[in-house]
Design a protein around this motif. Structure first.
Motif, short mmCIF file in Angstrom:
data_model
loop_
_atom_site.label_atom_id
_atom_site.label_comp_id
_atom_site.label_asym_id
_atom_site.label_seq_id
_atom_site.Cartn_x
_atom_site.Cartn_y
_atom_site.Cartn_z
N ARG A 75 0.80 -1.23 0.00
CA ARG A 75 0.00 0.00 0.00
C ARG A 75 0.83 1.27 0.00
N HIS A 76 2.06 1.23 0.52
CA HIS A 76 2.92 2.40 0.62
C HIS A 76 3.08 3.07 -0.75
N ALA A 77 2.62 4.32 -0.88
CA ALA A 77 2.54 5.00 -2.17
C ALA A 77 3.89 5.25 -2.82
N GLU A 78 4.95 5.31 -2.02
CA GLU A 78 6.27 5.60 -2.59
C GLU A 78 6.79 4.43 -3.44
N GLY A 79 6.19 3.23 -3.26
CA GLY A 79 6.56 2.09 -4.09
C GLY A 79 7.88 1.45 -3.71
N ASN A 80 8.33 1.66 -2.49
CA ASN A 80 9.62 1.06 -2.09
C ASN A 80 9.50 0.29 -0.78
N SER A 81 8.35 -0.36 -0.59
CA SER A 81 8.15 -1.13 0.64
C SER A 81 9.18 -2.24 0.79
N ALA A 83 12.26 -2.13 0.01
CA ALA A 83 13.47 -1.52 0.57
C ALA A 83 13.32 -1.24 2.07
N HIS A 84 12.10 -0.82 2.49
CA HIS A 84 11.86 -0.58 3.92
C HIS A 84 11.98 -1.90 4.70
N ILE A 85 11.44 -2.97 4.14
CA ILE A 85 11.50 -4.28 4.82
C ILE A 85 12.93 -4.77 4.91
ZN ZN Z 1 9.09 4.69 1.28
#
Ligand code: ZN
Length: 133
Positions: A75-81, A83-85
């Motif tokens: 769902r994260h709009a930035e499209g880099n979930s 990378a966060h994980i």
């Molecule tokens: Zn992000």
């Protein structure tokens, strides 16, 4: 003492920062103590791993891409979930023993800044605490 380093990163990859960590310890004057290497970013991380065969760095990224792929359902709009994980899976910091004024690392170990969402201008901190020479 707190040291602040800056680096330019690739799209994804491990950047060897062992020399910078060693330099910070040396400059701090601490002989026996601990050193914390901290990454203040949410899509990057710090790790310790092999510094002999460069293929380990390539395989590390490939392994994390397979384990934590970017998914359309995120769902994260930035499209880099992904990378966060990966950032949280690896961790934001490493604690390294300082002895004889140097980082205590195994023969094949190096300290790495892990980029999961580059290229970017990044920074990391090195805090050295301990007994002076
Ligand atoms: Zn992000």
């Amino acid at each position: 003492m707190l040291f602040n380093f800056q680096l330019s990163t690739p799209k994804e990859g491990l950047v060897d920062i062992t020399a910078e960590v060693t330099e910070a310890i040396s400059e701090s004057g601490v002989n026996e103590g601990i050193c914390v290497v901290f990454c203040p970013h949410t899509t990057a991380a710090i790790t310790i791993n092999e510094n002999a065969d460069p293929d380990v760095k390539t395989d590390f990224i490939a392994g994390f891409d397979k384990s934590f792929p970017e998914r359309a359902a995120f769902r994260h709009a930035e499209g880099n979930s992904d990378a966060h994980i990966k950032s949280s899976a690896v961790g934001a910091s490493e604690t390294i023993i300082v002895t004889a004024g140097r980082p205590l690392l195994g023969t094949w170990q190096g300290v790495y800044f892990c980029e999961f969402d580059g290229p970017r201008n990044r920074k990391f901190y090195v805090k050295v605490i301990g007994d002076w020479k």
